[in-house]
Every structure is written in structure tokens, then in C-alpha cells.
Design a protein around this motif. Structure first.
Motif, PDB file in Angstrom:
ATOM      1  N   ALA A  30       0.841  -1.206   0.000  1.00  0.00           N
ATOM      2  CA  ALA A  30       0.000   0.000   0.000  1.00  0.00           C
ATOM      3  C   ALA A  30       0.873   1.252   0.000  1.00  0.00           C
ATOM      4  N   GLN A  31       0.473   2.222  -0.768  1.00  0.00           N
ATOM      5  CA  GLN A  31       1.217   3.482  -0.871  1.00  0.00           C
ATOM      6  C   GLN A  31       0.745   4.433   0.239  1.00  0.00           C
ATOM      7  N   TRP A  32       1.313   4.256   1.410  1.00  0.00           N
ATOM      8  CA  TRP A  32       0.891   5.022   2.573  1.00  0.00           C
ATOM      9  C   TRP A  32       1.091   6.526   2.415  1.00  0.00           C
ATOM     10  N   PRO A  33       2.179   6.998   1.804  1.00  0.00           N
ATOM     11  CA  PRO A  33       2.317   8.460   1.634  1.00  0.00           C
ATOM     12  C   PRO A  33       1.176   9.087   0.846  1.00  0.00           C
ATOM     13  N   SER A  34       0.658   8.360  -0.168  1.00  0.00           N
ATOM     14  CA  SER A  34      -0.431   8.910  -0.968  1.00  0.00           C
ATOM     15  C   SER A  34      -1.722   9.042  -0.159  1.00  0.00           C
ATOM     16  N   SER A  38      -3.242  13.704   2.033  1.00  0.00           N
ATOM     17  CA  SER A  38      -4.524  14.401   1.957  1.00  0.00           C
ATOM     18  C   SER A  38      -5.354  14.079   3.191  1.00  0.00           C
ATOM     19  N   ASN A  39      -5.704  15.107   3.941  1.00  0.00           N
ATOM     20  CA  ASN A  39      -6.540  14.904   5.131  1.00  0.00           C
ATOM     21  C   ASN A  39      -7.904  14.340   4.767  1.00  0.00           C
ATOM     22  N   ALA A  40      -8.408  14.759   3.599  1.00  0.00           N
ATOM     23  CA  ALA A  40      -9.724  14.282   3.170  1.00  0.00           C
ATOM     24  C   ALA A  40      -9.713  12.768   2.975  1.00  0.00           C
ATOM     25  N   ARG A  41      -8.636  12.238   2.395  1.00  0.00           N
ATOM     26  CA  ARG A  41      -8.561  10.798   2.163  1.00  0.00           C
ATOM     27  C   ARG A  41      -8.366  10.038   3.477  1.00  0.00           C
ATOM     28  N   VAL A  42      -7.621  10.620   4.399  1.00  0.00           N
ATOM     29  CA  VAL A  42      -7.450   9.984   5.703  1.00  0.00           C
ATOM     30  C   VAL A  42      -8.789   9.891   6.424  1.00  0.00           C
ATOM     31  N   GLU A 207     -11.842  13.705  -7.615  1.00  0.00           N
ATOM     32  CA  GLU A 207     -10.502  13.596  -7.035  1.00  0.00           C
ATOM     33  C   GLU A 207     -10.430  12.552  -5.924  1.00  0.00           C
ATOM     34  N   LEU A 208     -11.579  12.153  -5.395  1.00  0.00           N
ATOM     35  CA  LEU A 208     -11.601  11.139  -4.339  1.00  0.00           C
ATOM     36  C   LEU A 208     -11.508   9.725  -4.898  1.00  0.00           C
ATOM     37  N   LEU A 209     -11.695   9.578  -6.198  1.00  0.00           N
ATOM     38  CA  LEU A 209     -11.644   8.265  -6.831  1.00  0.00           C
ATOM     39  C   LEU A 209     -10.233   8.027  -7.360  1.00  0.00           C
ATOM     40  N   LYS A 210      -9.475   7.226  -6.663  1.00  0.00           N
ATOM     41  CA  LYS A 210      -8.098   6.960  -7.063  1.00  0.00           C
ATOM     42  C   LYS A 210      -8.036   6.333  -8.450  1.00  0.00           C
ATOM     43  N   THR A 211      -9.008   5.518  -8.796  1.00  0.00           N
ATOM     44  CA  THR A 211      -8.983   4.783 -10.054  1.00  0.00           C
ATOM     45  C   THR A 211      -9.617   5.554 -11.200  1.00  0.00           C
ATOM     46  N   PHE A 212     -10.030   6.813 -10.962  1.00  0.00           N
ATOM     47  CA  PHE A 212     -10.759   7.579 -11.972  1.00  0.00           C
ATOM     48  C   PHE A 212      -9.790   8.437 -12.779  1.00  0.00           C
TER      49      PHE A 212
END
Length: 220
Positions: A30-34, A38-42, A207-212
Motif C-alpha cells: 500500500a502506498q501510505w504516503p499517498s 490528503s486529510n480528506a482521504r485519511v 478527485e476522491l476516486l483513485k482509479t478515476f
């Protein structure tokens, strides 16, 4: 679907042997830095861990006190976070579920494989297939993956549970088989809920969709 089993059932060993290495691999890859950049993703990840466990707890159908069917947003999580983080979030959600419910801990690995790994794998495989095509229609992503993909994942989870129970000669196979029609009844609401969520995010919060891929689907 969640199955309550006794410790003498063989369901403990094979699922645990598969689930533990997979979870460790996902923790490593897992790419933990990514995630933490972003606080929103956390916040979204933390909220997903809690809400998914609560959803499994509240929106579940108990069949003969041994078999539970529940709405599952793992497909949506796969499109939001990717495969590795979805596996991790699903594992945390299951731990939370087992803390707040009477489900025995010895079958958490079985729940992990059926309710997390299978739908996440179906969603990821569907995304790979779609990305290898030349299609640029947004509906193929939102409805093709969110709706149809979630339906396929729901059916795959049910069929996988039957396959594992049958291969282990579990006493729970026939009670599960007798209620296999619920796999199909649950597939549509699974697709509707996941498709609605992914469609909303793709339009308002892509922007919340990593795969988009906005360049591909929006043409810019």
C-alpha cells in the motif's frame, strides 16, 4: 454474507492461511504516503472503516441463525482507494464488526475472504479489463463498474462461500444452498447502491476516486 461456525469446523484453517499472507502483502504494498498526503482521504478511510462495520451490523439478514446477507460497499471502496487499501479497510471493518456483534472470532478469516477479498478482486479485475479497452464513455465507469461490477461481486461472494463450504465438506453447505436465491435478490440493491455512490463521486468529487482518470472520461 457472514457465517457463524463452530471451532471444530475446518473453516478456520484454509481461510486463515489465505487471508493472513494477503493482508500482510497489502500492508507492505500500500502506498501510505499517498493516503496521508490528503486529510480528506485519511478521514474518508477512517470513516469507511467505521461505517462499513456498522453497515454490516445493521443491514444484514439472518438466515437460520447461521447465515447473514448484508449490503456491501467494498466495490466502491476499491474504486476510491484501490485494491490494497480496500483490503486493509475491510479487515479493520471486520474487526470492528466482530467487536460489536456475537459473531465468533474464529471465522473472521472466512468473512474476510468472502466479504472483502472476493468483491475487491472482482472490482479490480473489472477495472483492469475496462482500462484495456478503447472505451471513453463515462457510464462504462460509473454504471459498468459501480452497478454491474457490484452485482457481479455480490454473486461471486455468494458462489465463493458455497465453493469453500462444499470443498471443506462443512455442515453449513446445505443450509446455505437452501437460501442461495438470496444471492440473486441481493445483487440488484448491491449494484444500485454502489453505482449511485460511484456516479455521485465521479460527477462532484472525482478527485476522491483513485482509479478515476479524468482525462479519459471527461476528455480534458
Amino acid at each position: 454474507m457472514f457465517i457463524s461456525v463452530h471451532t471444530q469446523d475446518l473453516l478456520l484453517y484454509l481461510p486463515a492461511g489465505l487471508a493472513a499472507p494477503l493482508l500482510l502483502f497489502c500492508l507492505y504494498r500500500a502506498q501510505w504516503p499517498s493516503l496521508f498526503q490528503s486529510n480528506a482521504r485519511v478521514h474518508l478511510a477512517a470513516g469507511s472503516c467505521l461505517s462499513l462495520g456498522l453497515l454490516w451490523k445493521m443491514l444484514a439478514l439472518n438466515i437460520n441463525d447461521i447465515f447473514l446477507l448484508s449490503l456491501n460497499f467494498v466495490v466502491s471502496l476499491s474504486l476510491i482507494f484501490g485494491f490494497f487499501f480496500t483490503i486493509i479497510i475491510g479487515a479493520i471493518s471486520l474487526c470492528f464488526l466482530h467487536l460489536i456483534s456475537p459473531l465468533p472470532w474464529e471465522n473472521i478469516a472466512f468473512h474476510f475472504l468472502i466479504n472483502v477479498t472476493v468483491p475487491a478482486s472482482v472490482a479490480t479485475l473489472s477495472l483492469v479489463i475496462l482500462e484495456r479497452t478503447a472505451a471513453k464513455n463515462l457510464f462504462l465507469y460509473t454504471l459498468g463498474l459501480g452497478f454491474i461490477g457490484a452485482m457481479a461481486a455480490s454473486l461471486a461472494s455468494g458462489l465463493s462461500s458455497l465453493a469453500i463450504l462444499y470443498s471443506l465438506n462443512s455442515t453449513l453447505f446445505w443450509p446455505t444452498w437452501d437460501h442461495a436465491q438470496y444471492f440473486f435478490l441481493l445483487a440488484f440493491p448491491q449494484g444500485f447502491c454502489n453505482g449511485m455512490l460511484i456516479s455521485a463521486l465521479a460527477i462532484w468529487q472525482p478527485e476522491l476516486l483513485k482509479t478515476f482518470d479524468e482525462k479519459r472520461w471527461f476528455g480534458h
